[in-house]
Design an enzyme around this catalytic site. Structure first.
Site, PDB file in Angstrom:
ATOM      1  N   ASP A   8      24.946  80.031  77.132  1.00  0.00           N
ATOM      2  CA  ASP A   8      24.956  80.327  75.704  1.00  0.00           C
ATOM      3  C   ASP A   8      25.615  81.692  75.569  1.00  0.00           C
ATOM      4  OD1 ASP A   8      23.056  82.240  76.383  1.00  0.00           O
ATOM      5  OD2 ASP A   8      21.549  81.548  74.962  1.00  0.00           O
ATOM      6  N   HIS A   9      25.573  82.256  74.374  1.00  0.00           N
ATOM      7  CA  HIS A   9      26.241  83.539  74.153  1.00  0.00           C
ATOM      8  C   HIS A   9      25.692  84.644  75.065  1.00  0.00           C
ATOM      9  CE1 HIS A   9      22.745  83.384  71.495  1.00  0.00           C
ATOM     10  NE2 HIS A   9      22.670  84.694  71.658  1.00  0.00           N
ATOM     11  N   ASN A  74      15.148  79.781  80.206  1.00  0.00           N
ATOM     12  CA  ASN A  74      14.137  78.763  79.942  1.00  0.00           C
ATOM     13  C   ASN A  74      14.666  77.585  79.134  1.00  0.00           C
ATOM     14  OD1 ASN A  74      11.688  79.770  81.194  1.00  0.00           O
ATOM     15  ND2 ASN A  74      11.790  81.428  79.710  1.00  0.00           N
ATOM     16  N   GLY A  75      15.266  77.845  77.995  1.00  0.00           N
ATOM     17  CA  GLY A  75      15.784  76.762  77.156  1.00  0.00           C
ATOM     18  C   GLY A  75      16.871  75.974  77.861  1.00  0.00           C
ATOM     19  N   GLU A  76      17.695  76.665  78.602  1.00  0.00           N
ATOM     20  CA  GLU A  76      18.781  76.006  79.321  1.00  0.00           C
ATOM     21  C   GLU A  76      18.227  75.084  80.407  1.00  0.00           C
ATOM     22  OE1 GLU A  76      19.991  79.316  77.008  1.00  0.00           O
ATOM     23  OE2 GLU A  76      18.515  79.282  78.613  1.00  0.00           O
ATOM     24  N   HIS A 103      12.599  72.743  98.864  1.00  0.00           N
ATOM     25  CA  HIS A 103      11.432  71.926  98.539  1.00  0.00           C
ATOM     26  C   HIS A 103      11.675  70.923  97.421  1.00  0.00           C
ATOM     27  CE1 HIS A 103       8.247  74.894 100.317  1.00  0.00           C
ATOM     28  NE2 HIS A 103       9.244  74.647 101.155  1.00  0.00           N
ATOM     29  N   ASN A 104      12.527  71.274  96.469  1.00  0.00           N
ATOM     30  CA  ASN A 104      12.699  70.433  95.284  1.00  0.00           C
ATOM     31  C   ASN A 104      14.048  69.748  95.209  1.00  0.00           C
ATOM     32  OD1 ASN A 104      11.095  73.200  94.112  1.00  0.00           O
ATOM     33  ND2 ASN A 104      10.062  71.225  94.037  1.00  0.00           N
ATOM     34  N   ARG A 114      19.855  87.963  80.760  1.00  0.00           N
ATOM     35  CA  ARG A 114      19.325  89.247  80.276  1.00  0.00           C
ATOM     36  C   ARG A 114      18.248  89.797  81.195  1.00  0.00           C
ATOM     37  NH1 ARG A 114      19.166  87.329  74.044  1.00  0.00           N
ATOM     38  NH2 ARG A 114      21.338  87.836  73.563  1.00  0.00           N
ATOM     39  N   ARG A 138       6.979  65.285 102.850  1.00  0.00           N
ATOM     40  CA  ARG A 138       6.156  65.601 101.675  1.00  0.00           C
ATOM     41  C   ARG A 138       7.008  65.971 100.474  1.00  0.00           C
ATOM     42  NH1 ARG A 138       4.353  71.657 101.802  1.00  0.00           N
ATOM     43  NH2 ARG A 138       5.864  72.481 103.285  1.00  0.00           N
ATOM     44  N   ARG A 142       7.442  63.670  96.959  1.00  0.00           N
ATOM     45  CA  ARG A 142       7.187  64.239  95.630  1.00  0.00           C
ATOM     46  C   ARG A 142       8.396  64.067  94.709  1.00  0.00           C
ATOM     47  NH1 ARG A 142       4.575  69.431  98.597  1.00  0.00           N
ATOM     48  NH2 ARG A 142       2.591  68.430  99.127  1.00  0.00           N
TER      49      ARG A 142
END
Length: 179
Positions: A8-9, A74-76, A103-104, A114, A138, A142
């Site tokens: 974003d900006h 977060n939003g992204e 792990h993921n 920022r 494992r 998951r």
């Protein structure tokens, strides 16, 4: 490796710098926008397009990952995770960059522009790209459970209560068949 990037900006300057950094390290960078600064831009479409491209490339056998930026990331991350097949992780340290992959098997990372210097961001991303999935049983198990839920809302029975999972329905009552 192909790297899909969106922002974003708040992350536009980092995105531009990062494209040069990644290109200098031999990566094929695809920019999903925005192309110019707009203080009120809407990041979801940029991040979703980048996430879609990661899934499409991976399905085609192309070695690829994605990076999405925002003020906090977060939003992204939330937007990218709406794309079936994406496992987007919010990264704020070297350790979270490594664990997201190990792990993921994260295929997209979100970073708060920022929250960090460019040098920190470049180190997080370089580590994310360089770290392979551990393939430990494992972790694979998951990830398969998450993918199954994403596909049809199926959950394993609750081992604490012994209650069977609701077929095709999540614990919050969402029925993926109904939309």
């Amino acid at each position: 490796m192909r790297i899909h990037i969106a922002t974003d900006h708040a992350g536009l300057e980092f995105s531009t710098q990062l494209q040069h950094h990644l290109g200098a390290n031999g990566h094929d960078v695809v920019d999903h926008g925005p192309l110019e600064y707009d203080a009120v831009d809407d990041y979801p479409s940029f991040c979703i397009r980048a996430a879609q491209a990661v899934v499409r490339d991976q399905a085609d056998g192309v070695e690829t990952l994605g990076i999405v930026f925002g003020g906090s990331g977060n939003g992204e991350q939330i937007a990218a995770n709406k794309v079936r097949g994406v496992r987007a992780a919010l990264v704020w340290s070297i350790a979270t960059a490594e664990l997201a992959r190990e792990h993921n098997d994260a295929n997209v990372i979100a970073i708060g522009a920022r929250q960090h210097t460019f040098d920190e961001v470049a180190r997080f991303i370089d580590r994310f790209i360089a770290t392979p999935f551990s393939n430990e049983e494992r972790h694979a198990r998951r990830i398969a459970q998450i993918a199954a839920y994403e596909l049809d809302g199926a959950l394993e029975p609750d081992p604490r209560s012994g209650r069977p999972a609701l077929g095709g329905e999540s614990s919050d009552g969402f029925d993926p068949e109904a939309g």
